[in-house]
Design a protein around this motif. Structure first.
Motif, PDB file in Angstrom:
ATOM      1  N   ILE A  11       0.868  -1.477  -0.093  1.00  0.00           N
ATOM      2  CA  ILE A  11       0.278  -0.024  -0.257  1.00  0.00           C
ATOM      3  C   ILE A  11       1.049   1.294   0.038  1.00  0.00           C
ATOM      4  O   ILE A  11       1.531   1.529   1.073  1.00  0.00           O
ATOM      5  N   GLY A  12       0.716   1.947  -1.086  1.00  0.00           N
ATOM      6  CA  GLY A  12       1.718   3.044  -1.273  1.00  0.00           C
ATOM      7  C   GLY A  12       2.756   2.940  -2.533  1.00  0.00           C
ATOM      8  O   GLY A  12       3.347   1.847  -2.330  1.00  0.00           O
ATOM      9  N   ALA A  13       2.881   3.726  -3.168  1.00  0.00           N
ATOM     10  CA  ALA A  13       3.835   3.633  -4.453  1.00  0.00           C
ATOM     11  C   ALA A  13       4.393   4.801  -4.625  1.00  0.00           C
ATOM     12  O   ALA A  13       4.903   5.450  -5.885  1.00  0.00           O
ATOM     13  N   GLY A  14       5.185   5.360  -3.436  1.00  0.00           N
ATOM     14  CA  GLY A  14       5.734   6.860  -3.596  1.00  0.00           C
ATOM     15  C   GLY A  14       7.006   6.350  -3.718  1.00  0.00           C
ATOM     16  O   GLY A  14       7.490   5.489  -4.131  1.00  0.00           O
ATOM     17  N   GLY A  15       8.156   7.498  -3.509  1.00  0.00           N
ATOM     18  CA  GLY A  15       9.602   7.362  -3.820  1.00  0.00           C
ATOM     19  C   GLY A  15      10.212   6.196  -3.160  1.00  0.00           C
ATOM     20  O   GLY A  15      10.950   5.338  -3.704  1.00  0.00           O
ATOM     21  N   TRP A  16       9.978   5.944  -1.700  1.00  0.00           N
ATOM     22  CA  TRP A  16      10.455   4.932  -0.893  1.00  0.00           C
ATOM     23  C   TRP A  16      10.153   3.589  -1.392  1.00  0.00           C
ATOM     24  O   TRP A  16      10.886   2.536  -1.193  1.00  0.00           O
ATOM     25  N   ALA A  17       8.988   3.531  -1.779  1.00  0.00           N
ATOM     26  CA  ALA A  17       8.185   2.268  -2.224  1.00  0.00           C
ATOM     27  C   ALA A  17       8.967   1.881  -3.588  1.00  0.00           C
ATOM     28  O   ALA A  17       9.536   0.485  -3.572  1.00  0.00           O
ATOM     29  N   THR A  18       9.165   2.748  -4.609  1.00  0.00           N
ATOM     30  CA  THR A  18       9.908   2.236  -5.867  1.00  0.00           C
ATOM     31  C   THR A  18      11.520   2.270  -5.799  1.00  0.00           C
ATOM     32  O   THR A  18      12.038   1.491  -6.586  1.00  0.00           O
ATOM     33  N   TYR A  19      11.853   2.993  -4.785  1.00  0.00           N
ATOM     34  CA  TYR A  19      13.373   2.924  -4.771  1.00  0.00           C
ATOM     35  C   TYR A  19      13.796   2.040  -3.711  1.00  0.00           C
ATOM     36  O   TYR A  19      14.862   1.385  -4.225  1.00  0.00           O
ATOM     37  N   GLY A  20      13.187   1.940  -2.852  1.00  0.00           N
ATOM     38  CA  GLY A  20      13.418   0.745  -1.604  1.00  0.00           C
ATOM     39  C   GLY A  20      12.820  -0.540  -1.481  1.00  0.00           C
ATOM     40  O   GLY A  20      13.458  -1.403  -2.005  1.00  0.00           O
ATOM     41  N   HIS A  21      11.536  -0.502  -1.269  1.00  0.00           N
ATOM     42  CA  HIS A  21      10.943  -1.849  -0.936  1.00  0.00           C
ATOM     43  C   HIS A  21      10.598  -2.644  -2.122  1.00  0.00           C
ATOM     44  O   HIS A  21      10.914  -3.729  -2.021  1.00  0.00           O
ATOM     45  N   LEU A  22      10.106  -2.243  -3.173  1.00  0.00           N
ATOM     46  CA  LEU A  22      10.079  -2.939  -4.444  1.00  0.00           C
ATOM     47  C   LEU A  22      11.084  -3.648  -4.923  1.00  0.00           C
ATOM     48  O   LEU A  22      11.324  -4.667  -5.228  1.00  0.00           O
ATOM     49  N   PRO A  23      12.299  -2.714  -4.923  1.00  0.00           N
ATOM     50  CA  PRO A  23      13.432  -3.527  -5.573  1.00  0.00           C
ATOM     51  C   PRO A  23      13.856  -4.436  -4.483  1.00  0.00           C
ATOM     52  O   PRO A  23      14.503  -5.369  -4.929  1.00  0.00           O
ATOM     53  N   ALA A  24      14.050  -4.201  -3.213  1.00  0.00           N
ATOM     54  CA  ALA A  24      14.444  -5.139  -2.162  1.00  0.00           C
ATOM     55  C   ALA A  24      13.811  -6.411  -2.510  1.00  0.00           C
ATOM     56  O   ALA A  24      14.229  -7.216  -2.371  1.00  0.00           O
ATOM     57  N   LEU A  25      12.279  -6.460  -2.161  1.00  0.00           N
ATOM     58  CA  LEU A  25      11.615  -7.555  -2.056  1.00  0.00           C
ATOM     59  C   LEU A  25      11.971  -8.299  -3.359  1.00  0.00           C
ATOM     60  O   LEU A  25      11.673  -9.749  -3.575  1.00  0.00           O
ATOM     61  N   ARG A  26      12.035  -7.746  -4.587  1.00  0.00           N
ATOM     62  CA  ARG A  26      12.135  -8.371  -5.817  1.00  0.00           C
ATOM     63  C   ARG A  26      13.717  -9.246  -5.833  1.00  0.00           C
ATOM     64  O   ARG A  26      13.656 -10.225  -6.600  1.00  0.00           O
ATOM     65  N   THR A  27      14.429  -8.943  -4.923  1.00  0.00           N
ATOM     66  CA  THR A  27      15.671  -9.829  -4.766  1.00  0.00           C
ATOM     67  C   THR A  27      15.742 -10.732  -4.082  1.00  0.00           C
ATOM     68  O   THR A  27      16.445 -11.815  -3.914  1.00  0.00           O
ATOM     69  N   LEU A  28      14.362 -10.859  -3.183  1.00  0.00           N
ATOM     70  CA  LEU A  28      14.372 -12.150  -2.381  1.00  0.00           C
ATOM     71  C   LEU A  28      13.775 -13.137  -2.627  1.00  0.00           C
ATOM     72  O   LEU A  28      12.487 -12.804  -2.817  1.00  0.00           O
ATOM     73  N   PRO A  29      14.263 -14.408  -2.713  1.00  0.00           N
ATOM     74  CA  PRO A  29      13.281 -15.460  -3.157  1.00  0.00           C
ATOM     75  C   PRO A  29      12.210 -15.690  -1.986  1.00  0.00           C
ATOM     76  O   PRO A  29      11.085 -16.347  -2.519  1.00  0.00           O
ATOM     77  N   GLU A  30      12.238 -15.368  -0.850  1.00  0.00           N
ATOM     78  CA  GLU A  30      11.302 -15.626   0.028  1.00  0.00           C
ATOM     79  C   GLU A  30       9.855 -14.858  -0.454  1.00  0.00           C
ATOM     80  O   GLU A  30       8.851 -15.372   0.453  1.00  0.00           O
ATOM     81  N   PHE A  31       9.737 -13.747  -1.159  1.00  0.00           N
ATOM     82  CA  PHE A  31       8.902 -12.905  -1.254  1.00  0.00           C
ATOM     83  C   PHE A  31       8.281 -12.718  -2.731  1.00  0.00           C
ATOM     84  O   PHE A  31       9.105 -13.105  -3.756  1.00  0.00           O
ATOM     85  N   ASP A  32       6.975 -12.557  -2.807  1.00  0.00           N
ATOM     86  CA  ASP A  32       6.428 -12.330  -4.151  1.00  0.00           C
ATOM     87  C   ASP A  32       5.331 -11.149  -3.938  1.00  0.00           C
ATOM     88  O   ASP A  32       4.292 -11.384  -3.182  1.00  0.00           O
ATOM     89  N   VAL A  33       5.677 -10.255  -4.746  1.00  0.00           N
ATOM     90  CA  VAL A  33       4.782  -9.015  -4.457  1.00  0.00           C
ATOM     91  C   VAL A  33       3.504  -9.349  -5.506  1.00  0.00           C
ATOM     92  O   VAL A  33       3.915  -9.266  -6.653  1.00  0.00           O
ATOM     93  N   VAL A  34       2.395  -9.386  -5.109  1.00  0.00           N
ATOM     94  CA  VAL A  34       1.229  -9.885  -5.902  1.00  0.00           C
ATOM     95  C   VAL A  34       0.148  -8.747  -5.991  1.00  0.00           C
ATOM     96  O   VAL A  34      -0.679  -8.998  -7.053  1.00  0.00           O
ATOM     97  N   ALA A  35       0.270  -7.681  -5.240  1.00  0.00           N
ATOM     98  CA  ALA A  35      -0.613  -6.687  -5.410  1.00  0.00           C
ATOM     99  C   ALA A  35      -0.018  -5.115  -4.971  1.00  0.00           C
ATOM    100  O   ALA A  35       0.755  -5.218  -3.942  1.00  0.00           O
ATOM    101  N   VAL A  36      -0.415  -4.101  -5.343  1.00  0.00           N
ATOM    102  CA  VAL A  36      -0.091  -2.925  -5.017  1.00  0.00           C
ATOM    103  C   VAL A  36      -1.488  -1.966  -5.099  1.00  0.00           C
ATOM    104  O   VAL A  36      -2.416  -2.150  -5.997  1.00  0.00           O
ATOM    105  N   SER A  37      -1.450  -0.879  -4.307  1.00  0.00           N
ATOM    106  CA  SER A  37      -2.350  -0.064  -4.180  1.00  0.00           C
ATOM    107  C   SER A  37      -1.836   1.337  -3.825  1.00  0.00           C
ATOM    108  O   SER A  37      -0.982   1.304  -3.045  1.00  0.00           O
TER     109      SER A  37
END
Length: 364
Positions: A11-37
């Motif tokens: 929930i949230g697609a601002g600068g820290w989400a797109t610079y930090g969270h989504l790139p970080a999660l994409r590198t981790l095999p334990e996680f899969d981002v399935v939805a965004v709002s």
């Protein structure tokens, strides 16, 4: 995707989400981002396209109710977090919230109590303690590298929260938004300091608003400010040592981060030219043991076991976040408590309250 994969709704697609969270999660095999709002659907759609996220929700509550979402990551401005975190907990979902968890200590205590009552896992974005150098420093102190801690000093100097700021962050001008030097930089870096040397016992503080007028860069509009932008504190640690703190925002020439820990047997120093959004990990220096008096501090390389991420190409500030998510996954799998939780957030709220109350007593 394995059965153990943690499916994330962001929930949230601002600068820290797109610079930090989504790139970080994409590198981790334990996680899969399935939805965004996001508040603006176009922002969510843009993030979904860039990071390959299959579902976009205009209604955040629909994302929370999605049965394919295991973990809800709430990355909105602080003032918007309480109802979203509460809804995720009520839905039985694990929840991650950015720091600050809320704008008020009582609200954070309520969310912690609710999460514990519902039995959901919770994490808060105090990720700086997860950096390799910070964790190594913590372990060195625990192993007796400096002997008994005599004193710990921290200085954080940043260009953020100066007298002129862009319109997109004008919402932080209000002191009640709880987005200022003490809450943000104090919250993150005092967490680092005290997880290394142990908790504070007593303290005395001075808080000042040196920029009493703030200006919106694009329009020239000015507002009167009561936000703290300079903080100093001294006190004692639970183990009997002393500590001192200096936090300063709006520096024309940012001094960055420096932590010095002196003990009966040695010294450790943790530094970074950039306190936040840093591209490199903190540098750790030390001296101890049989070195002659006056010996210079030397760089202490961080052992490779502290750098366990599958992708080291991201900026170090994003890797800190990836370390936090990885710790959350290990906690979920093993029942451990490596990741910072809502309980850590409440502790930081209480510490900030103590600093503010001490300064107010001094001024009374």
């Amino acid at each position: 995707m394995s059965e153990q994969t943690i499916r994330v709704g962001v929930i949230g697609a601002g600068g820290w989400a797109t610079y930090g969270h989504l790139p970080a999660l994409r590198t981790l095999p334990e996680f899969d981002v399935v939805a965004v709002s996001a508040r603006r659907k176009e922002s969510a759609e843009k993030a979904a396209e860039k990071f390959g996220i299959p579902r976009v929700y205009a209604d955040t509550h629909e994302l929370i109710k999605d049965p394919d979402v295991d973990l809800v990551a709430v990355l909105t401005p602080t003032s918007q977090r309480v109802p979203l975190v509460k809804a995720a907990i009520e839905a039985g979902k694990d929840v991650y919230s950015e720091w600050p968890l809320t704008t008020r200590t009582a609200d954070s205590e309520e969310l912690l109590a609710l999460a514990e009552a519902k039995g959901v896992r919770h994490a808060v974005g105090l990720q700086r303690r997860q950096g390799p150098a910070a964790r190594y420093a913590r372990d060195l102190v625990a192993r007796g590298y400096v002997g008994d801690v005599r004193a710990a000093r921290i200085s954080v100097g940043v260009d953020a929260f100066g007298p002129v700021m862009p319109e997109k962050v004008a919402w932080t001008f209000d002191v009640d938004a709880f987005t200022h030097v003490l809450s943000i930089y104090g919250g993150h870096f005092l967490d680092v300091l005290f997880q290394i040397v142990g908790p504070p016992k007593d303290l005395t503080s001075v808080i000042e608003t040196q920029f009493s007028e703030l200006t919106v860069e694009e329009t020239g509009k000015t507002v009167t400010s009561a936000k703290p932008d300079a903080v100093m504190a001294i006190g004692t640690l639970e183990n009997g040592g002393l500590f001192s703190v200096q936090l300063e925002g709006g520096q024309k020439f940012p001094t960055g981060l420096q932590i010095d820990i002196t003990g009966t047997e040695g010294v450790l120093r943790l530094t970074n030219d950039r306190a936040f959004e840093n591209t490199e990990d903190n540098t750790l220096h030390g001296v101890n043991g049989d070195s002659s008096p006056g010996s210079a501090l030397a760089v202490l390389p961080v052992p490779e076991e502290y750098r366990s991420l599958p992708d080291a190409s991201l900026d170090e500030s994003v890797q800190d976040l990836a370390h936090l998510y990885a710790a959350f996954a290990r906690d979920k799998a093993n029942g451990t408590t490596e990741a910072t939780t809502f309980a850590d957030a409440v502790n930081q709220h209480h510490l900030i309250d103590r600093i503010q109350e001490s300064s107010e007593r001094r001024s009374a």
